[in-house]
Write an enzyme that holds these catalytic residues in place. Structure first.
Site, PDB file in Angstrom:
ATOM      1  N   GLU A 292      47.086  59.805 -28.719  1.00  0.00           N
ATOM      2  CA  GLU A 292      47.887  60.098 -27.519  1.00  0.00           C
ATOM      3  C   GLU A 292      48.371  61.538 -27.392  1.00  0.00           C
ATOM      4  OE1 GLU A 292      49.787  55.688 -26.730  1.00  0.00           O
ATOM      5  OE2 GLU A 292      50.918  57.001 -28.031  1.00  0.00           O
TER       6      GLU A 292
ATOM      7  N   HIS B 240      53.227  62.730 -31.304  1.00  0.00           N
ATOM      8  CA  HIS B 240      54.251  61.895 -31.951  1.00  0.00           C
ATOM      9  C   HIS B 240      55.006  62.672 -33.039  1.00  0.00           C
ATOM     10  CE1 HIS B 240      53.142  58.121 -29.947  1.00  0.00           C
ATOM     11  NE2 HIS B 240      51.897  58.577 -30.010  1.00  0.00           N
TER      12      HIS B 240
ATOM     13  N   ASP C 195      57.325  59.699 -36.417  1.00  0.00           N
ATOM     14  CA  ASP C 195      57.104  59.609 -34.979  1.00  0.00           C
ATOM     15  C   ASP C 195      58.297  60.304 -34.336  1.00  0.00           C
ATOM     16  OD1 ASP C 195      56.259  58.607 -32.315  1.00  0.00           O
ATOM     17  OD2 ASP C 195      55.031  57.221 -33.490  1.00  0.00           O
TER      18      ASP C 195
HETATM   19  C1  TNX Z   1      50.742  52.741 -28.672  1.00  0.00           C
HETATM   20  S1  TNX Z   1      48.916  52.452 -31.063  1.00  0.00           S
HETATM   21  C2  TNX Z   1      51.036  53.603 -29.712  1.00  0.00           C
HETATM   22  C3  TNX Z   1      52.337  53.515 -30.367  1.00  0.00           C
HETATM   23  C4  TNX Z   1      53.261  52.554 -29.648  1.00  0.00           C
HETATM   24  C5  TNX Z   1      52.514  51.296 -29.296  1.00  0.00           C
HETATM   25  C6  TNX Z   1      53.350  50.229 -28.669  1.00  0.00           C
HETATM   26  C7  TNX Z   1      49.085  53.907 -31.009  1.00  0.00           C
HETATM   27  C8  TNX Z   1      48.090  54.603 -31.774  1.00  0.00           C
HETATM   28  N1  TNX Z   1      50.096  54.432 -30.294  1.00  0.00           N
HETATM   29  O1  TNX Z   1      52.901  54.796 -30.466  1.00  0.00           O
HETATM   30  O2  TNX Z   1      54.325  52.265 -30.483  1.00  0.00           O
HETATM   31  O3  TNX Z   1      51.471  51.639 -28.394  1.00  0.00           O
HETATM   32  O4  TNX Z   1      52.628  49.036 -28.479  1.00  0.00           O
END
Ligand code: TNX
Length: 523
Positions: free
Chosen positions: A305, A248, A187
């Protein structure tokens, strides 16, 4: 005399609360009988003739009993009185791959299952009984899981915990019959897996963590990974690595900026460049090395994301060229192109892709990938994945993310519109959510898992506080059939387990006495 004292101390150390139903997750069926079987220093472990596949299980069991009561039991070949027998069924027991039978009679204990996985689960049930007392009530247990995927995800990019902590966590997962360890290894803050072909991923990319960008490099060498994977395997746990892409990707991009697709002001270098052919070759190399380290069937490639930080794609000539060539007009289309192409790479490696629920709409085939549904505020994403025919793992933020608080009094940790994952909510999951789906859709649900994200978890103490005892509730949610779930009964059994946490020295949240220990505040 000396021996008697040793045994007496050992019996005392095991506790004396006789609580037959103390097993978590709750078994499908327990028939209690009169009388007890008392485990003592003379009890022997027997691996049934022909069941060579259980040799490792024997070693595991004898280690557990030694750890629990200090008794080093002999392993013998012949069944007889005062024995614990491990056996594989000759005829199908009707308990699937992971089910088992556990019989406690006056003469001893017998665990039988179709496979070594079932025997391992039977061993964990016995271990929990022995942890409560060496005087085991006579009973007969028939047990099998509700779901095949019972997982925990640990984020070690944001904060790194190391081999010792991971092994401890694996052992506690096994205690609760959890069978999938999803390892979030990459990440933005740090890249944690050694890739020989690209050494800068760790010499550069492993430096820093979520709260200190300059912290010394911490990562797992390939030797560390082999050790962890093996430790998990012996306990019936498959390790599923995650290499997050196309977003990420910050830590990788610090090491090899030539593959960066840029980011945003808040998230610099957040993505890989999906327009460059060289990016695909690079990521294929990384996934190939990764696949070689993890014998399990699954490779997780994130997919979440990307839109958080892909605005720069519009300005990159390679991306523009790719979009033009394929007739794409939106960033989402090129993101989907990337997802499809990398899922193809993973298929080519002989693995099944797992992605976060954003990948559902990418045009990847349901036969090729499994979707992890995490956006609890987007139930339509779950509907869509099931409609399209994907197998799905449920891990909605509420109640499955353990970086969310678990009690209204807690100050540190996430909430979503005041919602969070308390113990009762975790235990009740996934009832309510899945009832509306028909049989076919319900059968596509492979199971559930918790995700322990660690932006706000830096110390082991806080990691434990956020994980325990919710892990016990999650295990029961994943293992125990709906009709068998009973929260007050779970609470009763949990009390015995909290005593065990005390013996192990776990810093846990006590739901029966919320102020018993101080909430460790994260960064
Ligand atoms: C969302 S869950 C994210 C993570 C964060 C998390 C914190 C996901 C697929 N992505 O990168 O750490 O929320 O709750």
């Amino acid at each position: 005399m000396k021996k008697i004292i040793v045994v007496l101390i050992a019996v005392w150390a095991c506790g004396n609360a006789v609580f037959a139903q103390g097993i978590i997750p709750k078994p499908e069926k327990i028939v209690l009988k009169d009388g007890k079987f008392t485990l003592n220093g003379e009890t022997k472990i027997v691996r049934a003739t022909g069941a060579e596949k259980l040799n490792e299980a024997v070693v595991l069991l004898s280690g557990y009993l030694k750890g629990s009561c200090g008794m080093k039991l002999k392993v013998v070949k012949k069944t007889g009185a005062n024995t614990i027998v491990l056996d594989l069924a000759v005829k199908d027991l009707g308990l699937g791959k992971e089910g088992y039978m556990l019989d406690v009679s006056a003469g001893g204990v017998k665990i039988t299952a179709n496979t070594k996985y079932g025997v391992l689960h039977g061993i964990q049930s016995l271990r929990q009984l022995v942890d409560a007392s060496t005087e085991i009530p006579q009973m007969s247990v028939r047990d099998k899981p509700r779901y095949g995927w019972r997982g925990l995800m640990l984020d070690e990019s944001r904060h790194f915990f190391g081999t010792g902590e991971v092994l401890k966590l694996l052992d506690r997962m096994a205690y609760y019959k959890l069978n999938r360890f999803h390892w979030h290894l990459t990440d933005a803050p740090g890249w944690r897996i050694e890739i020989k072909k690209y050494p800068k991923l760790t010499t550069v990319g492993a430096k820093g963590h979520h709260t200190d960008a300059d912290a010394p490099a911490r990562f797992y060498t390939q030797a560390d990974i082999k050790k962890i994977v093996e430790y998990a395997r012996v306990r019936g746990i498959t390790v599923v690595p995650e290499i997050d892409m196309p977003g990420h990707a910050g830590a990788a991009n610090r090491a090899y900026p030539e593959f960066s697709g840029g980011g945003s002001r808040r998230l610099p270098d957040f993505t890989f460049n999906p327009g460059k052919e060289a990016t695909y070759a690079y990521l294929t190399d990384i996934l190939t090395e990764t696949a070689g380290l993890f014998p399990g069937r699954w490779l997780h490639y994130g997919g979440d994301e990307a839109h958080y930080g892909n605005a720069k794609w519009l300005t990159l000539p390679d991306v523009q060229a790719r979009m033009k060539k394929s007739g794409y007009t939106t960033l989402l289309e090129i993101e989907h192109y990337f997802n499809r192409r990398m899922a193809g790479v993973i298929s080519g490696l002989g693995k099944t892709t797992i992605g976060w629920d954003e990948v559902t709409e990418s045009g990847i085939k349901p036969s090729q990938a499994i979707v992890m549904w995490w956006r609890h505020n987007k139930p339509e994403a779950l509907d869509s994945a099931l409609n399209k025919g994907f197998k799905v793992i449920l891990c909605p933020r509420v109640p499955c993310y353990f970086d969310f608080v678990q009690h209204s009094s807690h100050k540190c940790g996430r909430r979503w519109k005041k919602k969070f994952g308390d113990l009762r909510g975790v235990h009740a999951f996934p009832e309510g959510l899945i009832d509306k789906y028909d049989k076919k859709a319900q059968a596509q649900i492979m199971g559930i898992q918790t995700c322990v994200w660690t932006e706000k978890i830096k110390e082991v103490k806080r990691l434990e506080f956020m994980t325990f005892p919710r892990l016990a509730a999650l295990a029961e949610a994943a293992w125990t059939q709906k009709a068998n779930k009973d929260y007050p009964d779970f609470q009763k059994r949990l009390k015995t387990h909290l005593k065990q946490y005390d013996k192990w020295g776990i810093y846990y949240f006590n739901p029966f006495d919320p102020t018993a220990v101080k909430e460790p505040i994260g960064p």
